[in-house]
Motif scaffolding. Structure first.
Motif, short mmCIF file in Angstrom:
data_model
loop_
_atom_site.label_atom_id
_atom_site.label_comp_id
_atom_site.label_asym_id
_atom_site.label_seq_id
_atom_site.Cartn_x
_atom_site.Cartn_y
_atom_site.Cartn_z
N ASP A 3 39.97 28.00 36.30
CA ASP A 3 39.22 27.29 35.26
C ASP A 3 39.64 27.72 33.87
OD1 ASP A 3 37.82 25.93 37.19
OD2 ASP A 3 36.17 27.38 37.21
N ASN A 4 40.23 28.90 33.75
CA ASN A 4 40.63 29.43 32.45
C ASN A 4 42.07 29.08 32.08
OD1 ASN A 4 38.13 30.70 32.14
ND2 ASN A 4 38.82 32.45 33.34
N ASP A 5 42.69 28.22 32.86
CA ASP A 5 44.08 27.82 32.65
C ASP A 5 45.06 28.98 32.81
OD1 ASP A 5 43.43 25.16 32.24
OD2 ASP A 5 43.15 25.45 30.09
N PHE A 6 44.66 30.01 33.54
CA PHE A 6 45.57 31.10 33.88
C PHE A 6 46.05 30.88 35.29
CE2 PHE A 6 42.76 33.35 30.78
CZ PHE A 6 43.74 33.60 29.82
N ASP A 7 47.30 31.16 35.53
CA ASP A 7 47.86 31.02 36.86
C ASP A 7 47.78 32.38 37.57
OD1 ASP A 7 49.04 29.91 39.05
OD2 ASP A 7 51.07 29.97 38.24
N LEU A 8 46.54 32.77 37.93
CA LEU A 8 46.31 34.05 38.57
C LEU A 8 46.23 33.87 40.08
CD1 LEU A 8 43.59 35.48 36.17
CD2 LEU A 8 46.01 36.06 36.23
N PRO A 9 46.73 34.85 40.83
CA PRO A 9 46.62 34.74 42.29
C PRO A 9 45.16 34.85 42.72
CG PRO A 9 47.62 36.83 41.66
CD PRO A 9 47.43 36.04 40.41
N PRO A 10 44.79 34.14 43.78
CA PRO A 10 43.40 34.18 44.23
C PRO A 10 43.06 35.55 44.84
CG PRO A 10 44.74 32.89 45.73
CD PRO A 10 45.62 33.25 44.57
N LYS A 11 41.82 35.95 44.66
CA LYS A 11 41.33 37.20 45.22
C LYS A 11 40.77 36.95 46.62
CE LYS A 11 41.61 39.81 41.44
NZ LYS A 11 42.12 41.11 41.29
N ALA A 12 40.82 38.00 47.45
CA ALA A 12 40.26 37.92 48.79
C ALA A 12 38.73 37.87 48.71
CB ALA A 12 40.71 39.11 49.61
N THR A 13 38.11 37.23 49.69
CA THR A 13 36.66 37.14 49.73
C THR A 13 36.05 38.51 50.05
OG1 THR A 13 36.58 36.64 52.09
CG2 THR A 13 36.83 34.75 50.56
N PRO A 14 34.77 38.70 49.74
CA PRO A 14 34.13 39.98 50.07
C PRO A 14 34.21 40.32 51.57
CG PRO A 14 32.78 38.80 48.50
CD PRO A 14 33.89 37.86 48.92
N ASP A 15 34.08 39.32 52.43
CA ASP A 15 34.17 39.58 53.87
C ASP A 15 35.57 40.05 54.26
OD1 ASP A 15 33.02 39.59 56.53
OD2 ASP A 15 34.35 37.88 56.94
N VAL A 16 36.58 39.42 53.69
CA VAL A 16 37.97 39.83 53.97
C VAL A 16 38.20 41.25 53.45
CG1 VAL A 16 40.39 39.39 53.36
CG2 VAL A 16 38.92 37.51 54.10
N MET A 17 37.67 41.55 52.27
CA MET A 17 37.82 42.90 51.72
C MET A 17 37.13 43.94 52.60
SD MET A 17 39.82 42.85 49.16
CE MET A 17 39.49 44.43 48.39
N ARG A 18 35.97 43.60 53.16
CA ARG A 18 35.28 44.51 54.08
C ARG A 18 36.13 44.77 55.31
NH1 ARG A 18 33.15 43.88 58.50
NH2 ARG A 18 33.00 41.62 58.42
N GLN A 19 36.72 43.71 55.86
CA GLN A 19 37.58 43.86 57.04
C GLN A 19 38.81 44.71 56.72
OE1 GLN A 19 38.47 39.90 58.45
NE2 GLN A 19 36.31 39.39 58.71
N ARG A 20 39.39 44.50 55.55
CA ARG A 20 40.56 45.27 55.15
C ARG A 20 40.20 46.74 54.94
NH1 ARG A 20 43.44 41.26 50.72
NH2 ARG A 20 43.99 39.63 52.20
N THR A 21 39.03 46.98 54.39
CA THR A 21 38.59 48.36 54.17
C THR A 21 38.42 49.08 55.51
OG1 THR A 21 37.53 47.75 52.09
CG2 THR A 21 36.77 49.79 53.13
#
Length: 136
Positions: A3-21
């Motif tokens: 939305d800010n016109d920045f081409d930033l990579p998407p962040k992982a969801t909180p559930d995915v981050m929990r699984q990765r942790t």
């Protein structure tokens, strides 16, 4: 694009981050069992294996060998002074060999322990091992 016109990579969801942790914790435990020193993720400069969670959507869990600060600093100084790629200094070759050997060691240990691992993209993650999952 965001939305800010920045081409930033998407962040992982909180559930995915929990699984990765959780996966990172299992990988740390498996490496610790072998006797390898495993560093805390939030402490930099310690030698040993660092296991960290990448927050990017296409990231994951990364394990990488960290050499002692004085060794790394020495290599940075050598690189900053400029090197001839066709005649690399012995100390730089040694550093690269250590990084390569330790990556392969970490990869083989984790694979043997039941983890789904591969060499991480060198451009993005250097000599890290990408831990994708746990198969057992």
């Amino acid at each position: 694009m965001s939305d800010n016109d920045f081409d930033l990579p998407p962040k992982a969801t909180p559930d995915v981050m929990r699984q990765r942790t959780e996966l990172a914790g299992k990988a740390r435990h498996a490496l610790t069992q072998t006797g390898l020193p495993v560093c805390r993720e939030d402490v930099s400069g310690e030698p040993g294996v660092t296991v960290r969670v990448d927050p990017l959507a296409d990231g994951g869990v990364l394990a990488e060998w960290a050499t002692p600060e004085e060794f790394t600093s020495e290599i940075v100084k050598i690189l900053a002074s400029g090197v001839d790629p066709s005649n690399l200094p012995q100390r730089l070759r040694h550093y690269e060999n250590v990084q390569t050997c330790m990556r392969e060691t970490i990869l083989k240990i984790l694979a043997s322990a039941g983890f789904d691992v591969e060499r991480a993209d060198a451009h993005s993650y250097g000599k890290a091992v990408h831990v994708r999952g746990f198969d057992l």
